[in-house]
Write an enzyme that holds these catalytic residues in place. Sequence first.
Site, mmCIF file in Angstrom:
data_model
loop_
_atom_site.group_PDB
_atom_site.id
_atom_site.type_symbol
_atom_site.label_atom_id
_atom_site.label_comp_id
_atom_site.label_asym_id
_atom_site.label_seq_id
_atom_site.Cartn_x
_atom_site.Cartn_y
_atom_site.Cartn_z
ATOM 1 N N GLN A 203 0.830 -1.196 0.000
ATOM 2 C CA GLN A 203 0.000 0.000 0.000
ATOM 3 C C GLN A 203 0.870 1.253 0.000
ATOM 4 O O GLN A 203 2.085 1.177 0.199
ATOM 5 C CB GLN A 203 -0.897 0.003 1.253
ATOM 6 N N HIS B 125 -9.445 3.538 19.011
ATOM 7 C CA HIS B 125 -8.690 2.505 19.720
ATOM 8 C C HIS B 125 -9.339 2.091 21.033
ATOM 9 O O HIS B 125 -9.348 0.919 21.392
ATOM 10 C CB HIS B 125 -7.232 2.970 19.919
ATOM 11 N N ASP C 292 -0.293 0.314 13.701
ATOM 12 C CA ASP C 292 0.070 1.580 14.357
ATOM 13 C C ASP C 292 0.291 1.401 15.858
ATOM 14 O O ASP C 292 0.883 2.264 16.503
ATOM 15 C CB ASP C 292 -0.973 2.677 14.064
ATOM 16 N N GLU D 231 0.696 -8.404 11.652
ATOM 17 C CA GLU D 231 0.575 -7.287 10.708
ATOM 18 C C GLU D 231 1.283 -7.665 9.412
ATOM 19 O O GLU D 231 2.412 -8.146 9.425
ATOM 20 C CB GLU D 231 1.195 -6.031 11.347
ATOM 21 N N ASP E 131 1.019 -12.270 6.584
ATOM 22 C CA ASP E 131 -0.389 -12.205 6.220
ATOM 23 C C ASP E 131 -1.181 -13.018 7.254
ATOM 24 O O ASP E 131 -0.933 -14.220 7.425
ATOM 25 C CB ASP E 131 -0.577 -12.791 4.812
ATOM 26 N N ASP F 217 -8.269 -5.324 13.524
ATOM 27 C CA ASP F 217 -8.023 -3.888 13.391
ATOM 28 C C ASP F 217 -7.434 -3.659 12.004
ATOM 29 O O ASP F 217 -6.269 -3.356 11.843
ATOM 30 C CB ASP F 217 -7.039 -3.484 14.495
ATOM 31 N N ASP G 192 -9.940 -0.890 5.431
ATOM 32 C CA ASP G 192 -11.230 -1.235 4.838
ATOM 33 C C ASP G 192 -11.139 -2.591 4.145
ATOM 34 O O ASP G 192 -10.134 -2.889 3.487
ATOM 35 C CB ASP G 192 -11.651 -0.168 3.816
#
Lengths: 275, 275
Positions: free
Chosen positions: B30, B61, B85, B104, B135, B153, B156
Amino acid sequence: MESFIEFHSRSSGIYLSVRSVLYRKRTKYQEILVFENDFFGRVLALDNLIMTTTKDEFIYHEMLSHIPMKSHPNPKSILVIGGGDGGTLREVLKYPIDKAYLVEIDEEVINVSKLFFPELSKSFDDRRVNVVIMDAIEWVKKSNEKFDVVLIDSTDPVGIAEGLISESFLENVKKLMNDISVICIQSESPFYHLEILEKIYKTFKSVFSNAYVYTAPIPTYPGGYWSFTISFIGLSVPGIRNQYIIQNLKFYNDEIYKSCFSLPQFLKERIYGIN
Amino acid sequence: MESFIEFHSRSSGIYLSVRSVLYRKRTKYQEILVFENDFFGRVLALDNLIMTTTKDEFIYHEMLSHIPMKSHPNPKSILVIGGGDGGTLREVLKYPIDKAYLVEIDEEVINVSKLFFPELSKSFDDRRVNVVIMDAIEWVKKSNEKFDVVLIDSTDPVGIAEGLISESFLENVKKLMNDISVICIQSESPFYHLEILEKIYKTFKSVFSNAYVYTAPIPTYPGGYWSFTISFIGLSVPGIRNQYIIQNLKFYNDEIYKSCFSLPQFLKERIYGIN
């Protein structure tokens, strides 16, 4: 005009593309703008601040109307201050009321709503409705009417609407309220206008002895999150006090009544000063 | 770059002015962008969608973490899927937990958060934390860990995150969940993404037998109004089930827990199919 930005702070805001401008006029009081947006439908802006849109108006109007209306044991007489688009009037007329007064300073807002927002303005012709074109500050000084529910549906309380949150104005409104009555005002964004909200809360508490804040998510308003401040005369706390069942609501239900007074921690601490 | 617009529909969005761009990089997965805005502080955007800002990150959060955490009688082992994050990790570490896994896909998000969002990323060094760069779809197939609380978390659920709402992925997650456990996912905007929310709700209900939707106002997310979907294993309905008192929260409190499950009428009818 290809796009419209309402700035919520100097560095943030909402962006809407403009399919077409339907109306633009500077009246004695403000600039009225109506335009078409592909997502929100028709948008009414006063002095470049979005007042209402076809798509999300139901949230604001239902929450300003039904929380106070359900708080009163038998609301029969209603005063709407401002509210020239007619949306608040439409909601209160869903109850079996006897009379509603709407006191709007700018007749052109009503005319524009009748032209471009038929779903909002359809209640102006109801026989129970009395429309007064006048500065509400002057009207409440002279009126002898009495009301069960007073709804202050104003623009942001700066400029022409600033007087509507003053102690002297609210003292005059209080004289028009019945022994058992409810007053409610839109009180701005908890994110962007916390100082104004706090000031309104304190003034309401001082004039009417008690005050409570509730909130609702409104996409086209600053922060997408809006507050309302409500006070009770002859009633102590929020509570559903009548069994009228209003059909076809899209936002309000009795669970929302019970939950909308729960404030996030930062707001609870700031407004009520407690943990 | 002087301004940033995130489009929420083709004709509406949020406008932020850009004081300065702090970071911009296209990773394998991304485009990561970090910029400074005078109102919201530092803004993290992935593929031009705002993920978090210094000013309002606490709402997302806290609401993604504390509603599930308070729903479990004694949450000790936590899995965060996505959440690079670090904000969700920070919240769950406020409880006396034994272990937290964060899976993540894009290590660069973690690196960027450590550089530009110290308040969010400070929990990565906690000895209870296990960071897996992988993944999550692959990881949950192989893992033998067990968890009390699973928090999804994600970005989209289109593109790289689309698999995180598939039935097969959730069935694999279920195998890692304890007999008494809670799973929660951010499930998009009730105004803009009602179809996605409905799909997530139905998939959760199908995989985990029950599902509930709750909401929170988040200014920088589409419509300023966000939804979360939660399911319980070995527990039937939402409810506060532990007495841990977490200090210094800015949004969550126990009244918010009780009220956030009350849905506006349009949402209640659409999600639960009842009046």
